[in-house]
Design an enzyme around this catalytic site. Structure first.
Site, PDB file in Angstrom:
ATOM      1  N   ASP A   1      40.773  10.984 100.454  1.00 22.74           N
ATOM      2  CA  ASP A   1      40.050   9.783 100.856  1.00 22.74           C
ATOM      3  C   ASP A   1      38.676   9.742 100.192  1.00 22.74           C
ATOM      4  O   ASP A   1      37.988  10.771 100.081  1.00 22.74           O
ATOM      5  CB  ASP A   1      39.894   9.789 102.379  1.00 22.74           C
ATOM      6  CG  ASP A   1      39.175   8.567 102.900  1.00 22.74           C
ATOM      7  OD1 ASP A   1      39.765   7.476 102.885  1.00 22.74           O
ATOM      8  OD2 ASP A   1      38.006   8.715 103.319  1.00 22.74           O
TER       9      ASP A   1
ATOM     10  N   GLU B   1      48.990  27.005  93.117  1.00 24.72           N
ATOM     11  CA  GLU B   1      49.635  28.165  93.741  1.00 24.72           C
ATOM     12  C   GLU B   1      50.872  27.750  94.540  1.00 24.72           C
ATOM     13  O   GLU B   1      51.800  28.542  94.706  1.00 24.72           O
ATOM     14  CB  GLU B   1      48.663  28.875  94.677  1.00 24.72           C
ATOM     15  CG  GLU B   1      47.466  29.521  94.005  1.00 24.72           C
ATOM     16  CD  GLU B   1      46.546  30.152  95.034  1.00 24.72           C
ATOM     17  OE1 GLU B   1      47.041  30.530  96.126  1.00 24.72           O
ATOM     18  OE2 GLU B   1      45.335  30.248  94.771  1.00 24.72           O
TER      19      GLU B   1
END
Length: 525
Positions: free
Chosen positions: A206, A248
């Site tokens: 956001d 990851e």
């Protein structure tokens, strides 16, 4: 807790159809009038039948709900109105079993004034350094520290009883975080890991370009460059660190980045930063062939140097619904205008919304579908005493706010509250049941059936960029792979280009086999 997503990237996000779920208004599973995770879980088969690749959920975190959940008090807890953390984990897992990934919303610019950090800061603790507190200007400190204005109207500062002021680029209940402090950065990286470890496939960021502020918090003066809080260069270090975390887990980002400068916009999409960012120029275009073509060309050109896919969206939880927007005027409307009582031709808006859906789904990249767009919902007029959006109050009542596009969905025409659940937290307009999903599922000519078929057929366009075809003024025509998309935005019917088959039409052709105005088709070359 779910298993972490493997650290691999199959590129699913480069051509995905992602459905935006505004949880509070999607489906009510416990009958209290507020949409919840139980409601979303119950409707997962609907999303699977629609054919979407992922769902993006607006904030479901613990919140006082002063700004629809974008005032987060605890990122590691689900608000009781929506359910529990265990239910969120079930939703993520159950969606994945249906082939649907889940994206969550992160609000890094600010937190709720009920967040433990801010409460400790108000009590005079060291957490004060995690926010922007300043003395006021004027003889007695009675004036805000600078001239910054809130996105919701009025000053971006609120004064406390001790005389100091704190910064909030949005509502006073949303104090801005100090991204120069390492604890703020570490906390958000930990939050990302928390949700990635629960199987979340991605994050929508956001207000992604607003986090970092000039350390001196100077006035916003005409022509100041760089801006004191928009698109600061230091912000890229934040997203490089986030990208390392996402890699990851094989997770992806989409940023809410509103920037007019194409080169500056593209910097956020470099290979070591965000994967994608929302394309607001396309959403804000009037219904005009030349403007839309220019937006498409510019968007693809912006993304090409960094190898990022474009995104296409017609509406979201902050914007007037497509049917209403396109039904207001032939040209020149402002996509964000939400004036009360604006005359709207819903039949015209619906025709154009159907054509726009086919246009966006034929373009290369990622398509976002805001809940209810596939039902052709119009913007709703909310009674003044029921408006909850803080934009309305902060504007002194001149802006009706965003609640008109957030009205709870109609699911079943013959059930109370159109099958949403309990009495909705926002009132559904009279006649809302006419848009119900169950009714549209049985109607071959409905908006829902059009979306389902378009999502199913979308792979015929392949992976390559569009090749524009010769077309009359006011007509967009392009080819991708062995499929064509033609959209007639002119005032008269037009002949179709040579083709071997009609794949899908937004509306019927005329008696001469021509494409009527405000209509789109997909053709086999």
């Amino acid at each position: 807790m779910g298993q972490p997503t493997p650290a691999t990237d199959d590129g699913w996000w480069r051509s995905a159809v992602i459905y935006q779920v505004y949880v509070r208004s999607f489906a009510d599973g416990d009958g209290d009038g507020t949409g919840d995770l139980a409601g979303v879980r119950a409707r997962l088969p609907y999303l699977a039948e629609l054919g979407v690749d992922a769902l993006w959920c607006n904030p479901w975190y613990r919140s006082p709900m002063k700004d629809g959940g974008y005032d987060v008090a605890d990122y590691r807890a689900v608000d009781p109105a929506f359910g529990t953390l265990a239910e969120a984990e079930k939703l993520i897992a159950e969606a994945r079993e249906l082939g649907i990934r889940t994206l969550v919303d992160i609000v890094p610019n600010h937190v709720s004034d009920q967040h433990p950090w801010f409460r400790a800061a108000l009590a005079g603790g060291p957490e004060r350094e995690l926010f922007h507190f300043r003395p006021g200007r004027g003889e007695h400190g009675e004036l805000p520290p600078n001239d910054w204005q809130s996105e919701f109207g009025g000053p971006a500062w609120t004064r406390l009883p001790d005389g100091d002021w704190y910064l909030h680029l949005f509502a006073p209940e949303q104090p801005d975080l100090n991204w120069a402090h390492p604890a703020v950065r570490q906390e958000h990286e930990d939050i990302l890991r928390f949700w990635f470890e629960r199987g979340v496939a991605g994050v929508r960021i956001d207000s992604a370009a607003l986090l970092v502020k000039h350390p001196e918090l100077p006035d916003v003066t005409e022509g100041r460059d760089p801006h004191p809080y928009v698109d600061r260069d230091e912000l890229h270090d934040v997203y490089r660190a986030w990208r390392a975390v996402a890699d990851e887990y094989g997770a992806v980002f989409v940023g809410e980045v509103w920037l007019p400068d194409a080169e500056r916009f593209a910097r956020y999409l470099r290979p070591d930063e965000l994967h994608t960012a929302f394309n607001f120029s396309f959403m804000s275009c009037p219904w005009d062939a030349a403007r839309l073509r220019r937006s498409i060309d510019d968007t693809l050109a912006e993304h090409a140097p960094v190898g990022a896919p474009a995104t296409w969206v017609l509406c979201n939880h902050d914007v007037t619904r497509t049917v209403t927007r396109y039904g207001r005027a032939d040209t020149g409307f402002d996509f964000a205008t939400k004036a009360f009582g604006t005359p709207t031709d819903l039949a015209l808006g619906t025709r154009r919304a159907r054509a726009a859906a086919l246009l966006s789904l034929a373009l290369p990249g990622v398509v976002y579908v805001y809940q209810g767009e596939e039902l052709g919902l119009p913007e709703a007029d909310i009674p003044l005493d029921r408006i909850e959006d803080p934009m309305h109050a902060r504007s002194g009542g001149t802006d009706p706010g965003r609640d008109g596009c957030r009205v709870p969905l109609p699911w079943a025409a013959g059930e109370p509250h159109a099958g949403f659940g309990g009495e909705p937290w926002l009132p559904q307009p009279d006649g809302w049941a006419a848009y119900a999903a169950d009714r549209q599922a049985e109607d071959p000519g409905s908006m829902l059936r059009l979306y389902r078929e378009a999502v199913r057929l979308r792979p015929v366009f392949g992976d390559g960029p569009p090749t524009w075809l010769p077309a009359p003024d006011g007509v967009l025509a392009f080819a991708r792979a062995d499929a064509l998309c033609v959209v007639n935005l002119s005032d008269t019917p037009v002949d179709l280009p040579a083709h071997s088959a009609l794949l899908l039409a937004g509306g019927p052709l005329d008696t001469a086999g021509r494409l009527p105005r405000d209509t789109a088709v997909w053709l086999r070359a």
